[in-house]
Design a protein around this motif. Structure first.
Motif, PDB file in Angstrom:
ATOM      1  N   VAL B 121       0.921  -1.309   0.236  1.00 55.82           N
ATOM      2  CA  VAL B 121      -0.254  -0.067   0.144  1.00 55.82           C
ATOM      3  C   VAL B 121       0.778   0.937   0.306  1.00 55.82           C
ATOM      4  O   VAL B 121       0.525   1.756  -0.622  1.00 55.82           O
ATOM      5  N   PHE B 122       2.341   1.548   1.061  1.00 60.41           N
ATOM      6  CA  PHE B 122       2.480   2.407   1.196  1.00 60.41           C
ATOM      7  C   PHE B 122       3.369   2.300   0.032  1.00 60.41           C
ATOM      8  O   PHE B 122       4.074   3.505  -1.072  1.00 60.41           O
ATOM      9  N   ASP B 125       0.863   4.347  -2.713  1.00 62.85           N
ATOM     10  CA  ASP B 125       0.692   5.240  -2.796  1.00 62.85           C
ATOM     11  C   ASP B 125       2.037   6.648  -2.772  1.00 62.85           C
ATOM     12  O   ASP B 125       1.608   7.664  -3.270  1.00 62.85           O
ATOM     13  N   GLU B 128       2.038   6.985  -6.541  1.00 57.34           N
ATOM     14  CA  GLU B 128       0.357   7.758  -7.010  1.00 57.34           C
ATOM     15  C   GLU B 128       1.106   9.112  -6.420  1.00 57.34           C
ATOM     16  O   GLU B 128       1.077  10.674  -7.627  1.00 57.34           O
ATOM     17  N   ILE B 129       2.069   9.411  -5.173  1.00 54.79           N
ATOM     18  CA  ILE B 129       2.275  10.468  -5.036  1.00 54.79           C
ATOM     19  C   ILE B 129       3.141  11.232  -6.116  1.00 54.79           C
ATOM     20  O   ILE B 129       3.118  12.196  -6.352  1.00 54.79           O
ATOM     21  N   ALA B 149      -7.350  -3.461   0.804  1.00 51.89           N
ATOM     22  CA  ALA B 149      -6.772  -2.628   0.699  1.00 51.89           C
ATOM     23  C   ALA B 149      -6.105  -1.924  -0.007  1.00 51.89           C
ATOM     24  O   ALA B 149      -5.809  -0.841  -0.523  1.00 51.89           O
ATOM     25  N   MET B 152      -7.486  -1.372  -3.115  1.00 53.20           N
ATOM     26  CA  MET B 152      -8.099  -0.304  -3.775  1.00 53.20           C
ATOM     27  C   MET B 152      -6.635   0.930  -3.940  1.00 53.20           C
ATOM     28  O   MET B 152      -6.862   1.480  -4.874  1.00 53.20           O
ATOM     29  N   ASN B 156      -6.283   3.099  -7.320  1.00 52.21           N
ATOM     30  CA  ASN B 156      -6.135   4.725  -6.819  1.00 52.21           C
ATOM     31  C   ASN B 156      -5.215   5.451  -7.830  1.00 52.21           C
ATOM     32  O   ASN B 156      -4.744   6.545  -8.209  1.00 52.21           O
ATOM     33  N   VAL B 183     -14.662  -2.151  -3.241  1.00 54.16           N
ATOM     34  CA  VAL B 183     -13.406  -2.329  -4.507  1.00 54.16           C
ATOM     35  C   VAL B 183     -14.211  -2.646  -5.457  1.00 54.16           C
ATOM     36  O   VAL B 183     -14.519  -2.099  -6.913  1.00 54.16           O
ATOM     37  N   LYS B 186     -15.835   0.951  -6.923  1.00 58.51           N
ATOM     38  CA  LYS B 186     -14.182   1.665  -7.116  1.00 58.51           C
ATOM     39  C   LYS B 186     -13.658   1.568  -8.997  1.00 58.51           C
ATOM     40  O   LYS B 186     -13.599   2.925  -9.549  1.00 58.51           O
TER      41      LYS B 186
END
Lengths: 179, 197, 255
Positions: B121-122, B125, B128-129, B149, B152, B156, B183, B186
């Protein structure tokens, strides 16, 4: 004036300054001597073993690579010296051996306190050599579980369990006080 | 409680057991040993040839050049770690800088094999950033992903692409029958957004 | 009548006297991993000096919703196996609509990993070697933890309180639906990353060091737009990552 750390001293030793051995001896002699004294109950043997430790520190100084603390390394040598001693005496580390001489110290202690000490030494005697060794390493030498685990070649958890078991057994012995 | 107190008392007693001083005889034995060492050291230093020091320095320099870990990378550190927490700490270290192409590629590889869902997940993320993820290949592991999670987090990231390239991947993913309703919702939203664009 | 009362009393006594399985032979493991499907999971860390501080109790609820503590033949419901320094405790694949609740008492110095594959609530308490949890449906609460935690959930809030922190290890609390609340010692130093995609707000007992504007900071007002912020606590340090798709985030001081 700030005293040099063990690591600073050791670096000087490895660079050839043998005078450092004297400083290390002053720093560690009492604690290592008492470690051997509690484990052997013999002042003569404790003195011999103490000399062996410092002989080995001098002989094997180059093998300390700076990984970990000098203190841990010295105590590890002490532990190995003790194991060699028990091997020569043909002792099984998992057995209990009642050591003949009792430990006595004169000092500024009340009679009651001296009696408590005597009882505690006696109870320590009833632990197996392994348990007694690890309890002594933890409470006298103030080695961490990680250091004990490295010295004994066991996991950190096993070191922790061993010390706790030793403490529990001591507690039981003193509570029942058949000794 | 009483039991605990008596244990604590025992521990105090153990710590306070008296220590005996080393006898003067033992001290003298040590002093004799010290004298011997000093004699040995003096003998060695007067005998050693002068060229030895120079040779030793050259050898040390060569050893330094060969074995010094110049620029040991974050990736190397990560590979050496076993504990998920330690690995996550390394990814966090990476997150402090602007990601380069090789960082993105490496993170994509880690996503395929990393077992811990928090780390996945990290990483997603992070990708994505930084908006530096240019390849939709990063989404490939989504098809095999089972942790909602993390699914998802992939979605994203997918939003960032919003192109028909990823449509096929999303449609295939949507067909799974084991998806959490959030999910599913989404995926449907993203597909709808792509269709409307 | 008398017979009925006696039978009920005996049944109650049997329930109370659930012995569970003694796991003290495994006290030297470094890690225990528990996997279950449906059912609650409760893992309590016990101080190492206590006797019998490693045990497992199971409560089984069958398809007709009748719960009972399992006293014997636990291996019918869970498998317990040791591989090197790790202990694996796994609930069997569900039979019908059964659930298996597990109550594990474990020495607090053993590292714990929990996996809940379908649904149930998780409570972990007083563990000192860090914690990893992967949950699906249900709330997750980690109380009085020392060290760090990596927790994922899908549908359920996450609450984690730390009485002590490992200054170098990250805390990551990630869920899809539900709020995330973390409690930290007052002197905690962390690099904070806050993520809430919708219906979020951020509450913090700590002063958050940041140049960013944190929407609805310390106001319990749900934000429609996503919250994505970085901040520091007490100057920064290891990672504190709080993430939810849907819900608020809170950083509290441990009390």
């Amino acid at each position: 004036m700030k005293h040099p750390t063990d690591e600073q001293l050791f670096r000087r030793l490895q660079q050839g300054d043998t005078a450092v051995m004297g400083t290390l001896f002053e720093r560690y002699k009492t604690i290592i001597y008492n470690y051997f004294l509690r484990m052997t109950h013999s002042e003569e043997d404790a003195g011999d073993l103490l000399m062996t430790v410092f002989e080995r520190i001098h002989k094997y100084q180059k093998s300390f690579k700076g990984k970990g603390k000098v203190r841990s390394w010295i105590f590890q040598i002490g532990n190995n010296v003790l194991k060699d001693y028990w091997r020569q005496q043909k002792r099984d580390m998992d057995q209990v051996y009642e050591l003949n001489n009792s430990l006595e110290f004169s000092g500024d202690f009340s009679e009651e306190k001296q009696q408590d000490h005597k009882m505690l030494y006696k109870a320590l005697n009833y632990l197996s050599l392994t348990e007694k060794n690890r309890v002594t390493m933890y409470y006298l030498l103030e080695m961490s579980y990680a250091e004990i685990s490295e010295a004994e070649g066991i996991s950190i958890n096993a070191a922790r369990i061993s010390v706790h078991r030793g403490l529990k057994n001591l507690h039981k012995l003193l509570k029942n006080s058949g000794i | 409680m009483k039991e605990q107190e008596s244990y604590e008392e025992l521990v105090e007693q153990l710590k306070q057991l008296p220590k005996k001083e080393v006898s003067s005889a033992v001290n003298q034995r040590f002093e004799a040993m010290e004298e011997l060492w000093n004699k040995e050291t003096h003998r060695k230093s007067s005998n050693s040839p002068k060229w030895y020091g120079i040779a030793a320095s050259i050898a040390a320099l060569i050893a330094l050049l060969l074995w010094w870990p110049f620029g040991t990378s974050i990736q190397d550190h990560y590979s050496a770690m076993e504990d998920a927490s330690d690995k996550m700490a390394i990814i966090h270290e990476l997150s402090a800088k602007t990601l380069q192409d090789n960082d993105v590629a490496w993170l994509g590889d880690v996503l395929k094999t990393e077992e811990n869902p928090n780390i996945r997940v990290f990483i997603l993320d992070l990708l994505e950033i930084h908006e530096s993820a240019e390849t939709h290949d990063l989404l490939n592991p989504l098809q095999e992903e089972n942790v909602p999670a993390v699914q998802m987090a992939y979605l994203n990231l997918a939003r960032q692409f919003e192109s028909e390239e990823i449509m096929d991947q999303l449609v295939v993913f949507q067909r799974r029958t084991d998806l959490d309703p959030s999910v599913t919702e989404k995926v449907a939203t993203i597909i709808s957004e792509i269709n409307n664009n | 009548m008398k017979t009925t009362i006696t039978v009920i009393a005996m049944a109650l006594l049997v329930q109370l006297a659930h012995a569970g399985k003694d796991l003290n032979e495994f006290k030297d493991v470094q890690k225990v991993k528990v996997t279950t499907h449906w059912g609650d999971l409760e893992v309590i860390g016990t101080p190492a000096l206590e006797t019998e501080d490693f045990s497992l109790e199971i409560r089984h609820t069958d398809s007709s919703n009748k719960p009972s503590f399992i006293e014997s033949n636990l291996d019918k419901f869970v498998s317990i196996r040791r591989v090197g320094g790790q202990l694996f405790i796994e609930a069997r694949d569900p039979v019908g609509f059964e659930s298996i609740d597990m109550y594990l008492r474990v020495p607090s110095y053993i590292k714990v990993e929990l996996e809940l594959l379908r649904g149930g609530n998780i409570l972990a308490e007083n563990l000192s070697q860090g914690l990893e949890i992967n949950s699906l449906n249900g709330s997750v609460e980690a109380r009085d933890i020392s060290g760090n935690a990596l927790i994922t959930a899908a549908n359920g809030e996450i609450k984690a309180s730390f009485k002590q922190l490992d200054a170098e290890k990250p805390i990551s609390l990630v869920t899809m639906n539900g709020g995330v609340t973390v409690s930290l010692p007052e002197n905690a130093q962390r690099d904070v990353k806050l993520r809430s995609r919708k219906n979020g707000y951020v509450m913090s007992d700590f002063e958050l060091g940041t140049r960013e504007n944190i929407t609805n900071l310390n106001q319990a007002v749900y934000s429609k737009s996503p919250i994505r912020n970085s901040a520091t606590i007490n100057g920064g340090g290891a990672l504190l990552y709080l993430s939810t798709e849907n819900g608020p985030l809170a950083i509290r001081k441990y009390r």
